[in-house]
Design a protein around this motif. Structure first.
Motif, short mmCIF file in Angstrom:
data_model
loop_
_atom_site.label_atom_id
_atom_site.label_comp_id
_atom_site.label_asym_id
_atom_site.label_seq_id
_atom_site.Cartn_x
_atom_site.Cartn_y
_atom_site.Cartn_z
N ARG A 1 -13.39 46.76 -22.00
CA ARG A 1 -14.25 46.25 -21.62
C ARG A 1 -13.94 44.56 -20.64
N THR A 2 -14.73 43.97 -19.99
CA THR A 2 -14.08 41.51 -19.62
C THR A 2 -15.24 41.76 -19.66
N GLN A 3 -15.41 40.49 -20.05
CA GLN A 3 -16.02 39.19 -19.95
C GLN A 3 -16.39 39.14 -18.71
N ARG A 4 -17.54 38.80 -18.88
CA ARG A 4 -18.22 38.26 -17.18
C ARG A 4 -18.89 37.11 -16.88
N GLY A 5 -18.47 35.88 -16.22
CA GLY A 5 -19.13 34.66 -16.48
C GLY A 5 -17.99 33.43 -15.64
N PRO A 6 -19.24 32.58 -14.69
CA PRO A 6 -18.17 31.53 -13.69
C PRO A 6 -16.62 30.92 -14.55
N ILE B 1 -4.88 30.63 -18.82
CA ILE B 1 -5.13 30.75 -20.12
C ILE B 1 -6.67 30.88 -20.49
N PRO B 2 -7.32 30.35 -19.74
CA PRO B 2 -9.29 29.84 -19.99
C PRO B 2 -9.46 30.70 -19.48
N VAL B 3 -8.95 31.31 -18.05
CA VAL B 3 -9.38 33.13 -17.36
C VAL B 3 -9.20 33.98 -18.12
N HIS C 1 -10.25 38.69 -21.36
CA HIS C 1 -9.72 39.91 -21.64
C HIS C 1 -8.40 39.90 -22.77
N PHE C 2 -8.62 40.45 -23.58
CA PHE C 2 -7.26 40.59 -24.93
C PHE C 2 -5.99 40.91 -23.92
#
Length: 641
Positions: free
Chosen positions: A10-15, A426-428, A432-433
């Motif tokens: 699973r990966t987080q989403r967003g701008p 790093i911020p992007v 995902h770990f």
């Protein structure tokens, strides 16, 4: 797909957080370049490590909240670096292992307090391992100051640089303004979802928006009595959203759709906050039900607050040092502490034994093994098997990528540029770990080579796989006490907060500020419990079974808090409960007692709440219907029909 594997994918989403990307590019790389040019490369490596760790904590939010989110872990990291340096220089292998184990116990207990404390515990242990094992010519104090300088530089960038697209106006408060606007937008979304299957998810989203805004406004110099007009206005706008969210929750609880006119007012308020502009006329909803009348009154209060711009209370938790200590020493803190201490101490002992063996060769970075174990053993960073899979895959990929880069890049300028690139990524990568591990691996390997050590991709892979195996073993070892203690501790805190909120409402108190504080605490602790439960459910079956049934208790507590909110709104309007509210309260309390006993959780509610009878809970409470303020017109915040 089993939950433990689904979570790993699973990966987080967003701008894309472009502001954080720019800060990352200007942090570790430039610091390292300055140090290389000044012939103080070793101090530059330490500063770059601190900037990297601060970049991992550089999440979206307000500038004021970033002071604590970045500053507290940096101070802990500097302390860990200082302690590790002097312990590594003055103690033997056995004594050093005992010291690191003690630090692991301390940091693990700290991690149960909250996200900021967890970040501080992580940096404390990583820096202690680096200080004990990294061969640097500087003293411990010089290393600690370099660490603070690296993290402090990123914090300065966070406070000083404007957000792209926010060059006009007072950009210093753009994070706070966006957070408050999101609350009003979430209120509108909840009203739109009333009477549909999406209502529960929208209510959870409203809770998350309120939590985020509360944190954004609670940083340094953003207290109850803020000094600037902008700060006072933001506090007032946040406070005005609380009765709106209460009324919207009551309408969603009723399960009946409301007209689109009801959500138009909060949506216009969201635009006014975001654009820092007047609200204009606000369409008033129908006043045909208690919750609709509460929504109408809340819109009037919000318009008044927007027009006057006075300060407001954040209605947030105020935990004393004693409360924090009890959390750290409680069931969850003890479980954290023992596992972190055992894993950190064992990895340090194994690494030192390998360091003095023929198999280990001439490599001097034995600290990699315990530092890697820190990120793997922390339970709040995700399910155990997910962390292990992502760490292993990310390290292998990162080592291979670095090996390809180092074959073609000039030294040291090419490696410095690679550090700057990784800092920007790093911020992007934090979505995902595995991606984060890949970027961090490349950055760390580049720092090692700039510091004068040989290319170490192969040993990095080997040590990471060894740390993964160690953490898997420790994670499945039986420990004193009951497994799943952290989940139950979070759930018990949520039950206590829900019961306190219910008792206050049934007491018939007119203290709205206290009610909103208790309501915020109830929903916030429930969100924390839900997070802990979802992480535990994504473990391997051998571990996930220890938290079975807790999600049903959390769902019942959410229904109880929602019902309590509906009761509060109804009591404000009529002065007494009807049979629907009291019957549902009795039903929920009974189900909670049964489900709580099944999972070993004490959910007994104090006497008055447990003895709910139809129409008797607040039967002597005076009616509040005569307290509504008269409407005013002719000003920018007027509410029109």
């Amino acid at each position: 797909m089993p939950p433990w594997l689904a979570h790993a994918l699973r990966t987080q989403r967003g701008p894309v957080p472009w502001s954080a990307v720019v800060r990352g590019a200007l942090a570790a790389g430039p610091l390292l370049l300055v140090a290389v040019l000044a012939d103080r490369t070793s101090l530059g490596v330490v500063a770059a490590i601190a900037a990297m760790l601060a970049g991992i904590n550089d999440r979206p939010g307000s500038r004021r909240a970033a002071v604590r989110r970045l500053g507290a872990p940096a101070l802990a990291g500097a302390g860990g670096l200082l302690a590790g340096t002097y312990a590594g220089d003055g103690l033997g292998a056995v004594a050093l292992t005992l010291v690191l184990t003690g630090l692991g116990l301390l940091a693990g207990g700290m991690s149960a307090i909250g996200p900021v404390a967890s970040g501080a515990g992580t940096q404390l242990l990583v820096a202690a391992a680096v200080g004990a094992g990294m061969p640097l010519p500087e003293s411990g104090w010089a290393r600690a100051l370099a660490f603070l300088a690296g993290a402090g530089w990123l914090l300065v960038l966070r406070l000083a640089l404007p957000t792209p697209g926010a060059l006009t106006g007072d950009f210093r408060f753009d994070g706070e303004r966006a957070a408050v606007a999101d609350v009003y937008q979430a209120v509108a979304a909840l009203l739109d979802a009333a009477g549909t299957e999406q209502a529960t998810a929208r209510r959870a989203a409203l809770t998350a928006a309120l939590d985020h805004a509360q944190d954004a406004l609670a940083g340094p110099r953003m207290r109850r009595y803020a000094s600037s007009a902008t700060e006072r206005r933001l506090h007032a706008q946040y406070a005005a959203a609380l009765p709106l969210s209460e009324a919207a929750t009551a309408l969603a609880w009723a399960g009946e759709p409301v007209s689109g006119r009801a959500s138009e007012g909060p949506r216009r308020l969201a635009a006014a906050v975001r654009e820092n502009a007047p609200t204009g006329p606000l369409p008033a909803p129908s006043r045909s039900a208690p919750a609709l009348r509460a929504l109408d009154d809340a819109l009037l209060q919000a318009a008044d607050a927007f027009d006057q711009g006075g300060g407001g209370d954040l209605h947030t938790r105020r935990r004393s040092p004693g409360d924090l200590l009890r959390t750290a020493l409680g069931v969850g803190g003890r479980e954290y502490g023992m596992r972190v201490a055992l894993c950190f101490g064992a990895s340090a002992a194994i690494a030192q034994a390998l360091h003095h063996s023929h198999w280990y060769g001439q490599h001097t970075h034995w600290y990699w093994l315990p530092a890697t174990a820190v990120f793997l053993v922390k339970p709040d960073l995700g399910p155990l098997v997910s962390r292990v899979l992502c760490r292993a895959a990310g390290t292998v990929l990162g080592a291979l990528v670095f090996a390809g880069f180092v074959a073609v890049l000039p030294r040291p300028e090419g490696l410095v540029a690679l550090v700057a690139l990784c800092g920007a990524l790093i911020p992007v990568s934090t979505r995902h770990f595995a991606a984060q591990t890949t970027v961090v691996t490349v950055l760390v390997l580049a720092l090692v080579m700039v510091g004068g050590e040989p290319q170490a991709s192969v040993s990095r892979i080997g040590e990471t796989l060894l740390a993964c195996a160690l953490v898997l073993i420790v994670g499945h070892l039986p420990m004193p006490g009951e497994r799943g203690g952290h989940v139950r501790a979070r759930l018990a805190a949520a039950a206590t907060a829900a019961h306190a909120y219910l008792v206050h409402v049934l007491d018939g108190s007119d203290d709205r500020a206290a009610r909103w504080t208790l309501r915020r605490e109830a929903y916030r602790t429930l969100a924390e419990a839900r997070t802990a439960i979802s992480l535990a459910a994504a473990e391997l079956p051998a571990l996930a079974r220890h938290s079975e049934g807790t999600d049903e208790v959390a769902a019942l507590l959410e229904r109880l808090v929602d019902t309590t909110t509906a009761c509060a709104v109804h009591l404000d309007d009529t002065g007494r409960l009807d049979s629907r509210h009291s019957d549902l309260l009795r039903e929920l309390l009974g189900e909670l007692a049964v489900q709580g006993e099944r999972v070993g959780l004490q959910t007994e509610i104090p006497g008055r709440a447990a003895a709910v009878h139809a129409g008797q809970s607040a039967g002597q409470r005076p009616s509040l219907t005569g307290r509504r303020r008269s409407r005013r017109g002719g000003w920018s915040g007027s509410v029109v029909r």
